[in-house]
Design a protein around this motif. Structure first.
Motif, PDB file in Angstrom:
ATOM      1  N   ASN A 122       0.836  -1.187   0.000  1.00 47.84           N
ATOM      2  CA  ASN A 122       0.000   0.000   0.000  1.00 47.84           C
ATOM      3  C   ASN A 122       0.877   1.246   0.000  1.00 47.84           C
ATOM      4  OD1 ASN A 122      -1.711   2.214   1.340  1.00 47.84           O
ATOM      5  ND2 ASN A 122      -3.190   0.645   0.749  1.00 47.84           N
ATOM      6  N   THR A 123       0.507   2.221  -0.815  1.00 49.79           N
ATOM      7  CA  THR A 123       1.330   3.418  -0.980  1.00 49.79           C
ATOM      8  C   THR A 123       0.920   4.581  -0.084  1.00 49.79           C
ATOM      9  OG1 THR A 123      -0.079   4.148  -2.802  1.00 49.79           O
ATOM     10  CG2 THR A 123       1.883   2.842  -3.362  1.00 49.79           C
ATOM     11  N   GLU A 124      -0.147   4.437   0.685  1.00 49.19           N
ATOM     12  CA  GLU A 124      -0.603   5.497   1.586  1.00 49.19           C
ATOM     13  C   GLU A 124       0.521   5.868   2.565  1.00 49.19           C
ATOM     14  OE1 GLU A 124      -2.547   8.353   3.064  1.00 49.19           O
ATOM     15  OE2 GLU A 124      -3.893   7.075   1.890  1.00 49.19           O
ATOM     16  N   LYS A 125       0.816   7.150   2.705  1.00 52.62           N
ATOM     17  CA  LYS A 125       1.891   7.607   3.596  1.00 52.62           C
ATOM     18  C   LYS A 125       1.388   7.956   4.991  1.00 52.62           C
ATOM     19  CE  LYS A 125       5.095   7.602   0.388  1.00 52.62           C
ATOM     20  NZ  LYS A 125       5.531   6.286   0.075  1.00 52.62           N
ATOM     21  N   ASP A 126       0.169   8.460   5.087  1.00 58.21           N
ATOM     22  CA  ASP A 126      -0.396   8.915   6.359  1.00 58.21           C
ATOM     23  C   ASP A 126      -0.849   7.701   7.189  1.00 58.21           C
ATOM     24  OD1 ASP A 126      -1.606  10.231   8.424  1.00 58.21           O
ATOM     25  OD2 ASP A 126      -3.249  11.074   7.213  1.00 58.21           O
ATOM     26  N   LEU A 127      -0.162   7.469   8.323  1.00 61.19           N
ATOM     27  CA  LEU A 127      -0.474   6.306   9.167  1.00 61.19           C
ATOM     28  C   LEU A 127      -1.890   6.343   9.728  1.00 61.19           C
ATOM     29  CD1 LEU A 127       2.781   5.623  11.200  1.00 61.19           C
ATOM     30  CD2 LEU A 127       1.841   4.329   9.298  1.00 61.19           C
ATOM     31  N   SER A 128      -2.398   7.553   9.986  1.00 61.72           N
ATOM     32  CA  SER A 128      -3.748   7.667  10.550  1.00 61.72           C
ATOM     33  C   SER A 128      -4.811   7.227   9.526  1.00 61.72           C
ATOM     34  CB  SER A 128      -4.021   9.089  11.029  1.00 61.72           C
ATOM     35  OG  SER A 128      -4.018   9.983   9.931  1.00 61.72           O
ATOM     36  N   ARG A 129      -4.454   7.192   8.270  1.00 58.74           N
ATOM     37  CA  ARG A 129      -5.373   6.705   7.235  1.00 58.74           C
ATOM     38  C   ARG A 129      -5.041   5.279   6.814  1.00 58.74           C
ATOM     39  NH1 ARG A 129      -5.693  11.476   2.900  1.00 58.74           N
ATOM     40  NH2 ARG A 129      -6.677   9.799   1.731  1.00 58.74           N
ATOM     41  N   LYS A 130      -3.759   4.914   6.925  1.00 56.42           N
ATOM     42  CA  LYS A 130      -3.322   3.598   6.461  1.00 56.42           C
ATOM     43  C   LYS A 130      -3.817   2.469   7.378  1.00 56.42           C
ATOM     44  CE  LYS A 130       0.774   1.435   4.448  1.00 56.42           C
ATOM     45  NZ  LYS A 130       2.178   1.611   4.091  1.00 56.42           N
ATOM     46  N   LYS A 131      -3.751   2.689   8.697  1.00 59.93           N
ATOM     47  CA  LYS A 131      -4.181   1.647   9.633  1.00 59.93           C
ATOM     48  C   LYS A 131      -5.675   1.310   9.480  1.00 59.93           C
ATOM     49  CE  LYS A 131      -0.856   1.385  13.347  1.00 59.93           C
ATOM     50  NZ  LYS A 131      -0.677   1.437  14.795  1.00 59.93           N
ATOM     51  N   PRO A 132      -6.555   2.312   9.416  1.00 62.54           N
ATOM     52  CA  PRO A 132      -7.976   1.973   9.215  1.00 62.54           C
ATOM     53  C   PRO A 132      -8.234   1.263   7.878  1.00 62.54           C
ATOM     54  CG  PRO A 132      -7.777   4.218  10.002  1.00 62.54           C
ATOM     55  CD  PRO A 132      -6.392   3.744   9.701  1.00 62.54           C
TER      56      PRO A 132
END
Length: 157
Positions: A122-132
């Motif tokens: 997954n390329t999402e950088k923001d952890l607050s969005r990646k975990k959910p």
């Protein structure tokens, strides 16, 4: 439209023995195959009885192999395996026996492996969005939400 001639009992038995010997099948798959071969209902009943009697068709064995394969190769959860087996009209007793193959530590290890694989791809950088997003992915695949959330709290990916 021209209708295909129905197979004789011997021809149907030969085809279904080969079909069942090639790969484990459940009764629902064998019934579908008989319909696709345009086998008459009375011959279908005899063929089903024969493949069961000769152990070409064994739903307990099918459930065990299905559960083991889907868990080890595709990391399916117990819930997803159960749902698929129920859709194939496998008995509850056979489903429970098949799920005994998937024990606690191995089950959790598979969940962690699947989570790490998703996390690395997954390329999402923001952890607050990646975990959910990871939690939603795992839950959508049938993993128990309490296990998913416990895993996300306990480990760092």
């Amino acid at each position: 439209m021209e209708q295909k001639p129905s197979l004789s009992l011997a021809e149907a038995i030969a085809k279904l023995e080969y079909y069942c010997a090639y790969q484990e099948r459940c009764r629902a798959e064998v019934s579908k195959k008989l319909i696709s071969l345009s086998v008459s209902p009375d011959i279908s009943t005899a063929v089903l009885a024969h493949v069961i009697k000769e152990n070409f068709l064994n739903e307990s064995r099918f459930a065990l192999i299905f559960a083991r394969g889907k868990f080890r190769l595709k990391f399916w959860s117990r819930y997803k395996i159960t749902t698929e087996l129920k859709a194939r009209h496998i008995s509850e007793k056979d489903i429970q026996e098949a799920l005994k193959e998937i024990n606690g530590p191995v089950y959790l290890k598979a969940l962690h492996t699947l989570a790490r694989k998703w996390w690395s791809q997954n390329t999402e950088k923001d952890l607050s969005r990646k975990k959910p997003k990871l939690a939603a992915y795992l839950i959508a695949r049938g993993w128990e939400s309490d296990l998913v959330h416990d895993m996300l709290r306990e480990i760092r990916l």
